[in-house]
Design a protein around this motif. Structure first.
Motif: not given
Length: 217
Positions: A40-44, A51-53, A59-61, A89-91
């Motif tokens: 999860g180097n970019y996003f956890p 938690e996704m939201f 971090f935002g876009l 992150m979703t997958i």
């Protein structure tokens, strides 16, 4: 009769691709590159939708990725692909750390792309079945395709190419319909999806779309 022949030719192409790639689906993570997903180097890796939201809110876009390969050069580039990271992150939320599902997802996208390439080539080759199968198979299992399909970190590219091939096929079959206000608005909006998923997405589809409007008007 012609429809059945087309489906048979397409099935042969998918079968050839499957023979090559299905045995690779159950392999473990590769230390090179795929540890980005595992760690999860970019996003956890989220464990719930809330938690996704929360991650997106935190971090935002507006974030960038510094990309480099010290094996070849000390140079690096700053990449921006907000939808690509959100897709990852979703997958990751659904697949967690199971490499099989990541490989299956990328392979499934490749199968879709193979079908699109098949119909693009069929548009030009018409009824030349054997040559159509040969060209589609060469594209689908060419050595240059091995890394994009086997490395799960390349799912963004495979996903974006799916839009490119779909746009190209649509251009070939429906360019005379571009007087429709619905298409004028909808197609550029859809094009934003691959463009924001991968910063290097090819722009040929947008060029063809623009040309088609030029000739229509």
């Amino acid at each position: 009769m012609q429809k059945n022949k087309t489906l048979l030719e397409l099935f042969i192409c998918i079968f050839i691709v499957s023979i090559l790639f299905i045995p690779t689906l159950d392999r473990p993570w590769l230390l090179y590159d795929e540890n980005i997903l595992f760690n999860g180097n970019y996003f956890p890796i989220p464990i719930s939708i809330s938690e996704m939201f929360e991650i997106i809110k935190t971090f935002g876009l507006n974030f960038n990725i510094i990309s480099s390969n010290l094996m070849y050069s000390s140079n690096h580039v700053t990449r921006t692909a907000p939808l690509g990271q959100i897709l990852g992150m979703t997958i990751s939320f659904f697949f967690q750390k199971n490499p099989f599902y990541f490989h299956l997802f990328n392979f499934s996208l490749h199968i879709i792309n193979t079908c699109l390439v098949f119909f693009i080539l069929k548009y030009f080759l018409k009824s030349n079945g054997c040559f159509l199968i040969l060209l589609t198979s060469i594209w689908a299992i060419h050595p240059v395709m091995i890394e994009p399909i086997l490395l799960s970190t390349n799912f963004g590219a495979t996903y974006s190419y799916m839009f490119f091939f779909a746009f190209l096929l649509d251009f070939l079959k429906n360019r005379h319909k571009n007087t429709s206000i619905k298409r004028i608005i909808l197609i550029p909006i859809i094009f934003l999806i691959p463009m924001l998923t991968n910063e290097y997405i090819v722009t040929t589809s947008l060029v063809l779309f623009t040309i088609s409007f030029f000739y229509v008007y």
